[in-house]
Design an enzyme around this catalytic site. Sequence first.
Site: not given
Ligand code: IVH
Length: 696
Positions: A124, A126, A128, A234, A322, A416, A419, A434, A440
Amino acid sequence: MSADDLPATEIEAAAELKRLAAEIARHDRAYHQLAAPEISDAEYDALVRRNAAIEARFPALVRADSPSRRVGGAVAEGFAKVRHRLPMLSLDNAFDAADVEEFAARIRRFLGLDAAETIPMVAEPKIDGLSISLRYEGGTFVQGATRGDGAEGEDVTANLRTLADLPPTLVDAPAVLEVRGEVYMTKADFLALNRRQEAAGDKPFANPRNAAAGSLRQLDSRVTATRPLSLFAYALGEVSAPVADSHRHLLRRLEGWGFKVNPLARPVASVEEALAVWQDIGENRARLPYDIDGVVYKVDRFDWQGRLGFKDRSPRWAIAHKFPAEQARTRLKAIEIQVGRTGALTPVAHLEPVNVGGVVVSRATLHNEDEVGRKDVRVGDTVVVQRAGDVIPQIVAVVAEKRPPDSVPFVFPDTCPVCGSHAARPEGEVIRRCTGGLTCPAQAMERLRHFVGRVAFDIEGVGEKNVVFLWEKGYVHGPADLFRLEDEDRSRLQKLANFEGWGKRSTDKLFAAIRARARIGLERFVYALGIRQVGEATARRLARHYGSLSALDAAMAAAADRESEAWAELTSIEDIGPVVAGDIVDFFAEAHNRTAVADLVAAMAALGGGVEDAAAPTASTSPVAGKAVVFTGTLTAMTRQEAKARAESLGAKVVGSVSKKTDYVVVGADAGSKAAEAARLGVTVLSEAEWLALTG
Ligand code: IVH
């Protein structure tokens, strides 16, 4: 203020006191409730002082609502803190197919699956945004919190109630149900909000994520209500009864309760299928109405998730794959050499500001001396900058055709820049350091920054800027000074208050934050010391292994002898090899570090605080809590890795080698020398079955 400035008559005085009371109340609200002060602290203090001076001259006129009558220094603390019943974790990252293969292979090894067995997962997007935890009791939404540091977040219940995507009540939910998800802002909503901000003369937000965070963290929920925030659910937090047996099942239940679930979530049966979904979502990324920065793969079966559990701050059953970083070209204006906490010299590129995937970047790391040489990065060059997730922007390459004819190679300094001490680079190391040590200023200051940081003492209000200020003005030269800042006659406060931006309210807030941290857990304390190579996880292991600061201190003194049992014990701790152990022992052996630690503890004690002993992770009701356990040989019911993880979650200390201090040695099939050693030392030896019986 001379007496001549004061009102001459009672009528004038009464009128001015009335005006001041109203004005100060208005600024209090702007500051505490709206987090949007209209005047500087110095101006505010001037109003308070004028009010006090007039009252001194006309005591009979002191108003019931006078600012001087309000509880002195009482500060609205912003959001209340919420301790998460189950920690809010982050995710490990995968950057390519090999990382994802390795993720699956790790799961196979951990669960003892054979290569042919599939691992059903869900892929699914991720999102942002920012993660939040929503608590429902008896089917009613009662509390919502931000992630914070994962253990403790901020109570943003009132603000979350303004979200249209948040169902206020759930039908047929368990008595306690925590739903976790992501609050975000769509790209269109973000652009519209920024247009409104600019029209109103307010600062625009840098990106949708910042806009979402800023909107959710408003002290006045009426402001949040005007902000277009959305929510995807989620995951689960605490639940009083199971609600699903797999992730895909959970997503359906969440939807049934009225949550928005991401429509692109797809079940996948193999790594190949997962990668295909990643490819597909990545290609459509720009067309999605919201920002995403990768695809999360989650093991579908909850029983497997349960067995896999967690390590440090992330689950073993999920990973974030990612998307490739976003890149842009710009000109490099200068290379600055920064000096870190351990004296490391780091080259930092100053860039012509450039928009990289929605964020304006003006600085980027060049990592180290060799990196600058390898890339032959020169001042004046046009460079390719990239940004990946939360990572600091990096310089990927130089655009050779654009190099100015008169450019010269960058010469890395061997002194450095702060310092002037010699900066040495030992054989075989990539980092030049340093040699000035605590003399320092850069190192001392960086240590302070580390000390007050979020994972360390987490002193709210002592950010980057303030550390520099307090250091430069000579108020704070080491951690202990922070706890002495508020001395009894508060004379320092008066001195501080003379500086721009440091009024009574700021100093009160600062002192309250410092006092609140005079009592702190051993894990944070150890991490805050800034020992080389001792990150969060190692600090936690040390804290849990030794339990108290005095025990740790004594053990490290004993471990200075590398032949000692104390050294053997230290190096038997998970993930602490001889190199890290050496850094830890060296830290405690150095006289000025010992003095600094003692001084710090004394300063904390003077404020009624101290270092709290580390608690075993689970209740001491576990029969193995606090016990040192060694696993050896081949286990049958679970893999050795799973056994160790389970033991740790029950509060046991899993160590690698057998000594007199070992409580149990658990032997599987074909156990070798460790079983024999246990017998020789008279340590209790358990079969796998006996261990399972003991731990339930
Ligand atoms: S699962 C135990 N699912 O990503 C894990 N996280 O880098 C619970 N996030 O802090 C997270 N989309 O804020 C999960 N589909 C998704 C997500 C997701 C975004 C974020 C979430 C988490 C961060 C981890």
